[in-house]
Design an enzyme around this catalytic site. Structure first.
Site, PDB file in Angstrom:
ATOM      1  N   TYR A   1     -11.374  -1.713   2.177  1.00  0.00           N
ATOM      2  CA  TYR A   1     -11.212  -1.434   3.616  1.00  0.00           C
ATOM      3  C   TYR A   1      -9.923  -0.672   3.868  1.00  0.00           C
ATOM      4  CZ  TYR A   1      -7.459  -4.659   5.041  1.00  0.00           C
ATOM      5  OH  TYR A   1      -6.237  -5.255   5.233  1.00  0.00           O
ATOM      6  N   ARG A   2      -9.079  -0.529   2.847  1.00  0.00           N
ATOM      7  CA  ARG A   2      -7.735   0.004   3.026  1.00  0.00           C
ATOM      8  C   ARG A   2      -7.222   0.412   1.648  1.00  0.00           C
ATOM      9  NH1 ARG A   2      -3.586  -3.975   6.155  1.00  0.00           N
ATOM     10  NH2 ARG A   2      -1.863  -2.561   6.407  1.00  0.00           N
TER      11      ARG A   2
ATOM     12  N   HIS B   1       3.964  -5.973  -5.663  1.00  0.00           N
ATOM     13  CA  HIS B   1       2.532  -6.300  -5.650  1.00  0.00           C
ATOM     14  C   HIS B   1       1.728  -5.168  -5.037  1.00  0.00           C
ATOM     15  CE1 HIS B   1       1.560  -7.068  -1.340  1.00  0.00           C
ATOM     16  NE2 HIS B   1       2.861  -7.185  -1.260  1.00  0.00           N
TER      17      HIS B   1
ATOM     18  N   TYR C   1       0.816  -1.223   0.000  1.00  0.00           N
ATOM     19  CA  TYR C   1       0.000   0.000   0.000  1.00  0.00           C
ATOM     20  C   TYR C   1       0.848   1.272   0.000  1.00  0.00           C
ATOM     21  CZ  TYR C   1      -3.860  -3.191   1.115  1.00  0.00           C
ATOM     22  OH  TYR C   1      -4.793  -4.196   1.085  1.00  0.00           O
TER      23      TYR C   1
ATOM     24  N   ASP D   1      -0.070 -11.959   7.511  1.00  0.00           N
ATOM     25  CA  ASP D   1       0.662 -12.807   6.566  1.00  0.00           C
ATOM     26  C   ASP D   1       2.172 -12.659   6.695  1.00  0.00           C
ATOM     27  OD1 ASP D   1      -1.408 -14.127   5.203  1.00  0.00           O
ATOM     28  OD2 ASP D   1      -1.892 -12.283   4.144  1.00  0.00           O
TER      29      ASP D   1
END
Ligand code: ADP
Length: 507
Positions: free
Chosen positions: A449-450, A368, A70, A129
């Protein structure tokens, strides 16, 4: 800034490499800091704030800055100074009797787990994760993990926050001088403030308490496989009641074969062509790895008498749906982490960094980002999400590697978009795919959500109910607590009124 934190703790120029968006998909690196400051205490943060105010320099707060998918530690507004809290890494309390810890922002999941083991505490952490991020950064972003306390923010209790004016606030029972229940009881006197600091630019969180689960006698990790794409609805309907009535104590993480494969290898082993992997390659991948089209993992905890009873209920629920297959692994609660199957680590609260390799699925230089949409935990909604996300991702030429994190009432639909960060065409396609999903999702009543830095404004725009009444209150609070816009301007699309003209650099 050097006076505030000591010269070695102010970085600039080439030393800022680690503060750029590591997986940028924009042209160049639009989110570029001018410097980074690395305070070691609340007092140093206060001195940094004084300097920032004097020079009208916005700060961008990160704890460990490992939020790679992000934007990492990069700031929303280029030129901001990254306030990097990783040196504030003390574990201040571990209370075995009442099952809580108190930590500073620099404490990672890896650190916390190592500390619990080294000191033989019988407490279980929930871990996401990848374990290199911080407990505080993850919880504040509403991140989650896969052991019993997986909704991390829901198991936090009691914050200390430094506001833009340098004042230090303790929430709840922490506001009682010499208080004894700061990390035990969530209430306090009057309106609760904790939520104001989640996904927020209203303060710098410097301490936070978390409740941990007592180590159980037994842990049973369950894996339910479904053979076909369209089994998703039946799978969701089978598991949701077990989450609602508390039989299953974790979130259920449901991944398709491709995302499971990305945890173990690169796509070239099954398909090296361009465009989404064909169904035949997916089938051979499923056979090679002995996984289903869908794979749902969750866990049961407690004394063996209880886990046995819970497992009986799970078995019956799975057996009632044709073609679902249940695999089970059982561990003693105090199992040595080396003896745990790598796929079960998260359910046992054992952090690792193995899943960093998922970014390498596409080959090239691994990078990613994620798509993460919230939807009702029903068969119809999850199928609708699947259609929406899979078609967008495949139209953009990528494999659909994704699934759902299922809770009792809501699910988060996740898709991993891994790409070669040196390939401008791929970066462009990722950008388009994420942008298109946000627009299509909003039209269907869903929202992420983010979000990655690059999409914060666009996502905030989808929350448009009643002429953006929500954002209007958020901006009012921002203006009241941080009128100069010193803290993380642009975070989640919140721009303080005063600094709005100065940040006309909105990308
Ligand atoms: P991690 O520690 O998991 O790597 P980051 O440090 O990247 O997480 O933090 C993710 C986001 O959470 C940051 O961009 C910031 O918006 C917010 N955040 C992290 N730590 C704090 C903090 N101590 N106070 C306020 N906001 C924070």
């Amino acid at each position: 800034m050097r006076e505030a934190v000591g010269a070695p703790n102010v970085l600039g120029g080439l030393d800022l490499e680690g503060y750029l968006d590591p997986y940028a998909f924009g042209e160049g690196a639009p989110f570029r800091p001018s410097a980074a400051v690395i305070p070691a205490s609340v007092e140093e943060i206060q001195r940094v704030l004084t300097a920032a105010r004097q020079h009208q320099l916005p700060l961008w707060t990160v704890s460990r800055g490992r939020n790679y998918g992000y934007g990492g530690a990069a700031p929303r507004v280029s030129g901001s100074v990254v306030l990097d809290l990783h040196r504030m890494n003390r574990i201040l309390e571990v209370d075995q009797e009442l099952g809580y810890v108190l930590v500073e922002p620099g404490v990672s999941f890896l650190d916390m787990h190592a500390h619990l083991r080294a000191n033989k505490h019988r407490l279980v952490l929930s871990v996401p994760d990848i374990g290199w991020g911080s407990l505080i950064g993850n919880a504040l972003e509403r991140g989650f993990g896969y052991a019993a306390h997986g909704e991390h923010i829901a198991f936090s209790c009691g914050l200390e926050v430094v506001l833009a004016d340098g004042s230090v606030v303790r929430t709840g029972m922490g506001a009682v001088p010499g208080g004894t229940a700061w990390h035990l009881y969530r209430g306090g006197c009057g309106p609760a403030l904790e939520g104001l600091f989640q996904q927020s630019s209203l303060g710098i969180v410097t301490k936070m308490g978390f409740w941990l689960m007592p180590q159980p006698e037994n842990v049973v990790v369950c894996m339910v496989k479904a053979p076909r794409r369209d089994d998703l609805g039946a799978l969701v309907d089978a598991i949701r009641p077990l989450l609602m009535d508390g039989t299953v104590q974790t979130k259920a993480v449901i991944g398709n074969a491709t995302i499971v494969a990305s945890m173990m290898g690169e796509r070239a082993a099954w398909f090296a062509g361009d465009g989404p992997m064909p169904a035949s390659a997916v089938r051979s991948m499923m056979a090679d790895l002995e996984v289903g089209w869908w794979n749902a993992r969750f866990a049961l905890y407690g004394p063996t008498s209880l886990t046995t009873a819970r497992l009986d209920v799970v078995r019956a629920a799975v057996a009632a749906v044709p073609d679902l297959v249940l695999d089970v692994r059982s561990y003693p609660g105090d199992v040595n982490p080396e003896m745990v199957h790598p796929a079960d680590r998260a359910q046992l609260g054992i952090p690792s960094t193995d899943l960093v390799r998922m970014a390498a699925w596409q080959g090239g230089e691994p990078a990613h980002t994620d798509i993460s949409l919230v939807c009702p935990a029903t068969a119809a909604d999850t199928m609708r999400q699947l259609d929406l996300i899979q078609s967008t991702v495949e139209t953009a030429g990528f494999d659909y590697a994704g699934g759902f994190t299922l809770d009792a009432r809501a699910a988060i639909a996740l898709a991993l978009l891994s790409f070669d960060r040196k390939d401008e065409r791929q970066r462009e396609r990722v950008r388009d795919a994420v942008g298109n999903v946000i627009v299509a999702a909003a039209a269907a009543g869903y929202a992420p959500y983010r979000s990655h830095l690059a999409f914060m404004d666009r996502i905030a725009d989808t929350y448009g109910f009643n002429e953006h009444a929500l954002r209007s209150v958020q901006v009012t609070l921002k203006d009241a607590l941080d009128p100069e816009g010193l803290l993380s301007p642009g975070k989640q699309g919140i721009w303080p009124t005063s600094s709005a003209p100065a940040v006309s650099t909105r990308q």
